[in-house]
Write an enzyme that holds these catalytic residues in place. Sequence first.
Site, PDB file in Angstrom:
ATOM      1  N   SER A  46       0.833  -1.209   0.000  1.00  0.00           N
ATOM      2  CA  SER A  46       0.000   0.000   0.000  1.00  0.00           C
ATOM      3  C   SER A  46       0.864   1.254   0.000  1.00  0.00           C
ATOM      4  O   SER A  46       0.611   2.194  -0.753  1.00  0.00           O
ATOM      5  CB  SER A  46      -0.930   0.004   1.217  1.00  0.00           C
ATOM      6  OG  SER A  46      -1.893  -1.007   1.109  1.00  0.00           O
ATOM      7  N   GLU A  47       1.867   1.284   0.876  1.00  0.00           N
ATOM      8  CA  GLU A  47       2.802   2.403   0.893  1.00  0.00           C
ATOM      9  C   GLU A  47       4.206   1.952   1.247  1.00  0.00           C
ATOM     10  O   GLU A  47       4.387   0.985   1.999  1.00  0.00           O
ATOM     11  CB  GLU A  47       2.381   3.487   1.898  1.00  0.00           C
ATOM     12  CG  GLU A  47       1.640   4.649   1.297  1.00  0.00           C
ATOM     13  CD  GLU A  47       0.149   4.384   1.274  1.00  0.00           C
ATOM     14  OE1 GLU A  47      -0.549   5.056   0.510  1.00  0.00           O
ATOM     15  OE2 GLU A  47      -0.305   3.508   2.016  1.00  0.00           O
ATOM     16  N   THR A  48       5.154   2.684   0.715  1.00  0.00           N
ATOM     17  CA  THR A  48       6.537   2.635   1.173  1.00  0.00           C
ATOM     18  C   THR A  48       6.878   4.014   1.707  1.00  0.00           C
ATOM     19  O   THR A  48       6.690   5.021   1.023  1.00  0.00           O
ATOM     20  CB  THR A  48       7.492   2.261   0.027  1.00  0.00           C
ATOM     21  OG1 THR A  48       7.182   0.940  -0.447  1.00  0.00           O
ATOM     22  CG2 THR A  48       8.938   2.290   0.505  1.00  0.00           C
ATOM     23  N   HIS A  66      -0.859   4.679   8.252  1.00  0.00           N
ATOM     24  CA  HIS A  66      -0.291   3.394   8.674  1.00  0.00           C
ATOM     25  C   HIS A  66       1.213   3.343   8.412  1.00  0.00           C
ATOM     26  O   HIS A  66       1.956   2.727   9.179  1.00  0.00           O
ATOM     27  CB  HIS A  66      -1.023   2.227   8.000  1.00  0.00           C
ATOM     28  CG  HIS A  66      -0.507   1.808   6.672  1.00  0.00           C
ATOM     29  ND1 HIS A  66      -0.834   2.456   5.497  1.00  0.00           N
ATOM     30  CD2 HIS A  66       0.328   0.792   6.317  1.00  0.00           C
ATOM     31  CE1 HIS A  66      -0.234   1.862   4.492  1.00  0.00           C
ATOM     32  NE2 HIS A  66       0.481   0.854   4.951  1.00  0.00           N
TER      33      HIS A  66
END
Length: 267
Positions: free
Chosen positions: A45-47, A74
């Site tokens: 979803s994210e880095t 998050h």
Amino acid sequence: MQLCMYIIDAFTREQFGGNSAAVVVLDSPLPDALMQQIASENNLSETAFIIANPSGDYAIRWFSPLMEIDFCGHATLASAFVLFEYFQCHQTIRFSTQQVGDLTVWRHHDGCIEMRFPNLAPTAVEAPAALLAGLSRPPKQVLANAQAYFAIYDDEQDVISLQSNSEQLKTLAPRDVVVSAKGSDCDFVSRYFWPANGGDEDPVTGSIHAGLTPYWAEQLGKTKFHAKQKSIRGGELFCSLDAEHVLVSGYAVLYAQSTLHIATAAS
């Protein structure tokens, strides 16, 4: 070039729950294009990329597999977990961001990490046609802030059973879509769809609770909340509202620690 990377499950007390974020700790800045390549390769979803500033705070930037993201809860929680656990940060952490100002984070004795976010309360809007076409059940109310449209439902089961049409919701860019209702075993529940900016459904979305918390504070007449995101992985958040900010808290666990080997040409 070698980079240290951690994968953290955020807003959960157990591995394989919550939302996974990669955290890359930098000694020096990377080109934007390279950060995007790493995030796309990770396909989470994210880095998050974090780097210490001379002032003692940490600059943080977030990338989905598709683009840089203005605000991610998050991955901020995951980044704080990494700094607390592996970089001898024992007190308050301040993250400086490009779009949402400074974010203050601290850890309680039980390991729960609390983050101070801006209050991003949504306001009522007329429902766009693509929103109604993109959700299998019409909401009772629609609101919006800069991040997302808020589709509000009467019943938790409406949120759980809802189906989305990503092609329709994608046309709402740059906004994403959050659906929410009062919870049965918590104060409120939600799900988050972001096909234009990252993926079909986000497992747990800390940032949207900067908008959900003030909304439900007005509806329920209280300022402290236990919230759950009803994705397949599921997530648990503890939220509260003060005069100017939204406080979002949760737990996190380590899944993996690795070394990235970046070819010189890529950097």
